[in-house]
Motif scaffolding. Structure first.
Motif, PDB file in Angstrom:
ATOM      1  N   ASP A  34      40.869  29.259  43.618  1.00 48.96           N
ATOM      2  CA  ASP A  34      40.899  30.629  43.085  1.00 48.96           C
ATOM      3  C   ASP A  34      41.704  30.826  41.809  1.00 48.96           C
ATOM      4  N   ASP A  88      41.517  34.229  39.807  1.00 47.59           N
ATOM      5  CA  ASP A  88      42.717  35.033  39.562  1.00 47.59           C
ATOM      6  C   ASP A  88      42.855  35.377  38.078  1.00 47.59           C
ATOM      7  N   GLU A 116      42.774  39.151  36.660  1.00 51.32           N
ATOM      8  CA  GLU A 116      43.927  39.623  35.891  1.00 51.32           C
ATOM      9  C   GLU A 116      43.520  40.155  34.515  1.00 51.32           C
TER      10      GLU A 116
END
Length: 174
Positions: free
Chosen positions: A65, A69, A73
């Motif tokens: 991930d 991520d 973000e």
């Protein structure tokens, strides 16, 4: 600058870890034509044209991930993200980010719960040894055509509310 038919930049983030090569080539052509600003994210090198001003690549560290991520973000309200990952799609929809897969299927608030349930059923079947690969696991020309058509429709449809920007630049803080 990458401009669509309305004269604005459309920022597209691509989950490069899972996106099929044929669909990636459609995205690359759109970026070279100046239709989009493409940001590919992966935890391994992927084949992309060198020195194209509308194509960026972000290699994140290896790990589960990490690319997802990074995308979550850096994706903003009304960006477009291209991914096959249903969990990632769910996370992005919470941020009001538009999400399209490489078969031209758009994930929405209305259909994501169903897709998450299907994923869970398939995961449980696989864990119990009952998993049979789906018939649609092969990527067909029809899938590619659906993806290309849907991508261009989303980009060019001014009523869909994609975030508008004036320039195609590298994502800050990378």
């Amino acid at each position: 600058m990458a401009r669509n038919s309305r004269g604005v930049t459309v920022r597209v983030l691509i989950d490069g870890d899972s996106f099929v090569k044929q669909a990636r080539e459609i995205v690359i052509r759109a970026a070279i034509k100046g239709v989009i600003c493409a940001h590919f994210v992966a935890n391994h090198p992927i084949s992309l044209p060198k020195r194209e001003k509308n194509i960026f690549f972000y290699q994140v560290e290896a790990g589960s991930d990490k690319a997802d991520d990074f995308i979550v973000e850096h994706a903003h309200d009304k960006d477009l993200v291209l991914t096959r990952d249903i969990i990632l799609a769910s996370r992005l929809l919470e941020k009001n980010v538009r999400v399209l897969n490489d078969r031209g299927y758009e994930f929405t608030q209305d259909n994501i719960r169903e897709k998450l349930s299907e994923r869970l059923i398939m995961l449980r079947a696989r864990e119990s040894g009952l998993y049979v690969p789906p018939v649609d696991s092969v990527y067909h020309k029809k899938d590619l055509a659906n993806f290309a058509n849907r991508l261009y429709n989303i980009i060019n449809d001014s009523q869909k509310g994609l975030r508008e920007s004036l320039e195609c630049v590298m994502i800050n803080s990378y």
